[in-house]
Scaffold this motif. Structure first.
Motif, short mmCIF file in Angstrom:
data_model
loop_
_atom_site.label_atom_id
_atom_site.label_comp_id
_atom_site.label_asym_id
_atom_site.label_seq_id
_atom_site.Cartn_x
_atom_site.Cartn_y
_atom_site.Cartn_z
N SER A 237 0.83 -1.21 0.00
CA SER A 237 0.00 0.00 0.00
C SER A 237 0.86 1.25 0.00
N GLN A 238 1.97 1.18 0.71
CA GLN A 238 2.90 2.31 0.74
C GLN A 238 3.46 2.56 -0.66
N ILE A 239 3.80 1.49 -1.36
CA ILE A 239 4.33 1.61 -2.73
C ILE A 239 3.33 2.32 -3.62
N GLU A 240 2.06 1.90 -3.55
CA GLU A 240 1.03 2.50 -4.39
C GLU A 240 0.85 3.97 -4.08
N GLU A 241 0.87 4.32 -2.78
CA GLU A 241 0.70 5.72 -2.39
C GLU A 241 1.89 6.56 -2.86
N TRP A 242 3.09 6.02 -2.69
CA TRP A 242 4.28 6.76 -3.11
C TRP A 242 4.26 6.97 -4.62
N ARG A 243 3.95 5.91 -5.35
CA ARG A 243 3.93 5.99 -6.82
C ARG A 243 2.93 7.04 -7.30
N GLU A 244 1.73 7.01 -6.75
CA GLU A 244 0.68 7.95 -7.16
C GLU A 244 1.10 9.40 -6.86
N LEU A 245 1.68 9.61 -5.67
CA LEU A 245 2.09 10.97 -5.28
C LEU A 245 3.23 11.47 -6.16
N PHE A 246 4.20 10.60 -6.42
CA PHE A 246 5.35 11.06 -7.20
C PHE A 246 4.94 11.38 -8.63
N ILE A 247 4.12 10.56 -9.22
CA ILE A 247 3.68 10.82 -10.59
C ILE A 247 2.91 12.14 -10.65
N ASP A 248 2.07 12.40 -9.64
CA ASP A 248 1.34 13.66 -9.61
C ASP A 248 2.29 14.84 -9.42
N SER A 249 3.32 14.64 -8.59
CA SER A 249 4.31 15.69 -8.37
C SER A 249 5.01 16.06 -9.67
N VAL A 250 5.41 15.06 -10.45
CA VAL A 250 6.06 15.32 -11.73
C VAL A 250 5.09 16.00 -12.68
N LYS A 251 3.85 15.51 -12.70
CA LYS A 251 2.84 16.07 -13.61
C LYS A 251 2.61 17.55 -13.34
N LEU A 252 2.52 17.92 -12.07
CA LEU A 252 2.34 19.34 -11.73
C LEU A 252 3.52 20.17 -12.22
N ARG A 253 4.73 19.62 -12.11
CA ARG A 253 5.93 20.36 -12.47
C ARG A 253 6.18 20.39 -13.97
N MET A 254 5.38 19.66 -14.73
CA MET A 254 5.46 19.72 -16.18
C MET A 254 4.57 20.83 -16.76
N ARG A 255 3.88 21.54 -15.88
CA ARG A 255 3.05 22.65 -16.34
C ARG A 255 3.97 23.80 -16.77
N SER A 256 3.83 24.23 -18.01
CA SER A 256 4.73 25.26 -18.52
C SER A 256 4.24 25.73 -19.88
N ASP A 257 4.54 26.99 -20.20
CA ASP A 257 4.30 27.50 -21.55
C ASP A 257 5.58 27.49 -22.38
N VAL A 258 6.67 26.98 -21.79
CA VAL A 258 7.96 26.95 -22.50
C VAL A 258 8.52 25.53 -22.48
#
Length: 633
Positions: A237-258
């Motif tokens: 369960s910890q693995i699933e939670e970590w994976r979901e959070l990290f992917i969302d963290s990367v996704k948020l940081r891919m927001r850009s106009d450049v």
């Protein structure tokens, strides 16, 4: 990402021109300033802009509120600004631009400094209230973005994104009275208010300040320990939670106009970031940019070269790979100017990082999403990996873990449990220190008594007496201190300077506050196990990061091979800098540096450690010489 500076309480001729000149590298796309009317309380706010979102003039700063009561300048990114914009619109806010800065300003106006707790990102800001004649200054949870200030000029406050935005207005530029402590403990002052330049302080991470009626008062709004919920769920369960959070963290940081790129070493952390970005390509979003280029420093015929692994990953993900040749004979900056650019002393030469981010800039990329922070979360140091595959040392380490586990059995009183866990933490620190020979790394013995050391001790004592901290196992306690008070704050400072010297914004998915709180809620065996460090990261990334990298044990790290340069490419420059100068008031430091360098030259086949130790001994003199650079003035 930008540069900010301000002067409150006085007017100074050419202030705007000078600070914009000093900070234009942080925001090369545009600049602006706001100055109060001549019959009003004197205040000047300045901004240099790096366009990431909405490159129209609507995004230029300083920003003004609709009624012009509030003036706002800000450096950073609020990654969840779209969600916050929707939240604020429901509360009646209207927006003129598509920037995160307007969202941040209106949130602060509506809810005050507590609005920072709703933000996911990195920031340093000043919000001026024209009606109350009051400034609010703030800095993100972990101090990814810097904010320096000085109260040395009577009855006024001057602040900026870098110390060199302040030094032109000081009477003299002198090292701090605590500079020797700082040189002896390079990883242990960044979390305090004290800086290496006399008269300059920093706003601490996770704090905001109010400046009103010539009084500067600092308040803590974030404490990681208050946001930790210890996990009792199973490891899967910890693995699933970590994976979901990290992917969302990367996704948020891919927001850009450049365009977005990444510095890639081929190690686990940077490879995890780039692999997840590639994994997310399938989730089309018009505001989300994919990783277009990867960059890796290359040292020809050096043991520190990792381009082989970086190229392998880039090729497997079909990402354009850039090998950045680090050639000391062609550096953009000499040693003195490079030290002035990064401002603070550090354990290695800054050139490889400055050169790499310069290459990124030359490819017209403004955002680099990088893997910083993971080592400090997950016991990712190379020497610990070596320990896990060394039978002799591992038996010693297993003993440490057994003692650690015994504190969870209930056979000890609270006092005994605290003592046992403190001992485990101390032994872990000692192991790190002995294995990697970090000369500037102590164990917070509390035996020091000058004002600077007392302030350090006060901060650490407060943490160690916290109930949540005491519930952590000894290894997690050590990691908590490494993350918040030792290695990581120094690295965050450095990478801000390396990247922003070239107008590049670094985003760090491992530094997402949600992920940090999750990791510190986990027991040590979620972080280390099956012969690996970073256990949960490796397991969560199965199927996303190629196994040949996901299961790598070796680690090199991003360093400078000074041991290979001192006898060749940098020899003449260093000998010139160390030559005797009778008018030099720092001759004691020059003599120490000269002796250390001459001793190095006698070593027939110098190792990385020889070069590293030599740099630590010659740097105090060279850094003092860097204060003469026009970059500071």
């Amino acid at each position: 990402m930008c540069g900010i500076a301000g002067l409150i309480g006085k007017n100074k001729p050419n202030f705007e021109k000078k600070v914009i000149e000093k900070l234009k590298h942080r925001g090369p796309d545009s600049s602006g300033s706001w100055k109060s009317l001549s019959n009003n309380y004197p205040i000047t706010l300045c901004h240099t802009r790096l366009n990431i979102f909405d490159d129209s003039p609507r995004g230029n700063q300083p920003l003004k509120s609709n009624n012009e009561r509030y003036i706002f300048i800000y450096n950073g990114e609020i990654y969840n600004f779209l969600e916050l914009r929707e939240y604020l619109e429901k509360k009646g806010c209207n927006f003129k631009s598509k920037t995160d800065s307007e969202v941040f300003m209106k949130g602060l106006i509506l809810e005050g400094p507590d609005f920072q707790l709703k933000c996911n990102g990195m920031w340093a800001f000043c919000l001026w209230d024209n009606e109350k004649k009051m400034a609010i200054l703030g800095r993100d949870r972990f101090g990814i973005k810097p904010l320096y200030y000085s109260l040395s000029i009577k009855n006024c406050l001057i602040f900026g994104s870098e110390m060199k935005a302040i030094t032109p207005f000081l009477d003299q530029i002198h090292p701090s009275e605590y500079i020797d402590d700082q040189f002896n403990n390079l990883f242990e002052y960044e979390y305090t208010s004290e800086c290496v330049i006399k008269g300059i302080k920093r706003l601490k991470a996770g704090h905001y300040a109010i400046y009103e009626e010539m009084q500067f008062k600092e308040y803590q709004y974030w404490n990681t320990l208050e946001n930790i919920d210890f996990r009792n769920n199973n490891y899967n369960s910890q693995i699933e939670e970590w994976r979901e959070l990290f992917i969302d963290s990367v996704k948020l940081r891919m927001r850009s106009d450049v365009k977005i790129g990444s510095t890639l070493s081929g190690g686990l952390d940077s490879s995890t970031v780039v692999s997840v970005m590639k994994y997310l390509e399938k989730d089309f979003n018009p505001i989300q940019k994919n990783c277009s280029e990867s960059f890796c420093s290359s040292y020809l015929n050096s043991s520190l070269d990792e381009t082989l692994w970086a190229r392998k990953l880039s090729d497997s993900l079909n990402i354009n790979f850039n090998k950045v040749d680090i050639n000391p004979s062609k550096f953009n900056h000499n040693i003195i100017d490079a030290l002035a650019i990064v401002e603070d002393p550090y354990i290695s030469l800054p050139h490889p990082m400055l050169e790499t981010y310069s290459k990124i800039k030359n490819k017209s990329i403004k955002v680099s999403i990088d893997g910083h922070g993971a080592d400090e979360l997950f016991i990712g140091y190379g020497h610990i990996k070596n320990l896990l595959i060394s039978s002799n040392n591992f038996s010693e380490f297993k003993e440490l873990l057994a003692i650690n586990d015994s504190t969870k059995t209930g056979i000890y009183s609270e006092k005994q449990k605290k003592i046992k866990r403190s001992w485990v933490r101390y032994k872990f620190y000692e192991y790190i220190k002995n294995k990697i020979n970090i000369l500037s790394f102590n164990t917070f013995g509390f035996g020091m008594n000058n004002d600077f050391q007392k302030s350090q001790n006060k901060i650490i004592r407060k943490i160690r007496n916290d109930n949540c901290y005491q519930e952590m196992d000894g290894l997690t306690q050590a990691l908590y201190e490494i993350f918040h008070f030792r290695t990581l704050p120094t690295l965050l400072r450095n990478y801000d300077k390396y990247s922003m010297a070239n107008g590049i914004e670094i985003r760090m998915p491992f530094m997402d506050w949600r992920l940090v709180c999750l990791v510190f809620s986990l027991p040590y065996d979620s972080k280390i196990g099956n012969g690996f460090t970073k256990r949960i990261q490796r397991d969560a990334m199965k199927g996303i990061v190629p196994d040949q990298i996901r299961l790598r044990r070796d680690k090199i790290g991003w360093n400078s091979p000074s041991h290979e340069w001192f006898k060749k490419d940098l020899y003449k420059e260093i000998k010139y800098l160390l030559k005797e100068n009778k008018s030099d008031g720092e001759n004691i430091y020059r003599n120490n540096a000269n002796n250390a360098f001459n001793n190095f030259l006698k070593v027939k086949n110098p190792s990385f450690t020889n070069g590293y130790k030599t740099w630590l001994k010659i740097q105090p003199y060279l850094w003092r010489k860097s204060l003469e650079s026009k970059i500071w003035k």
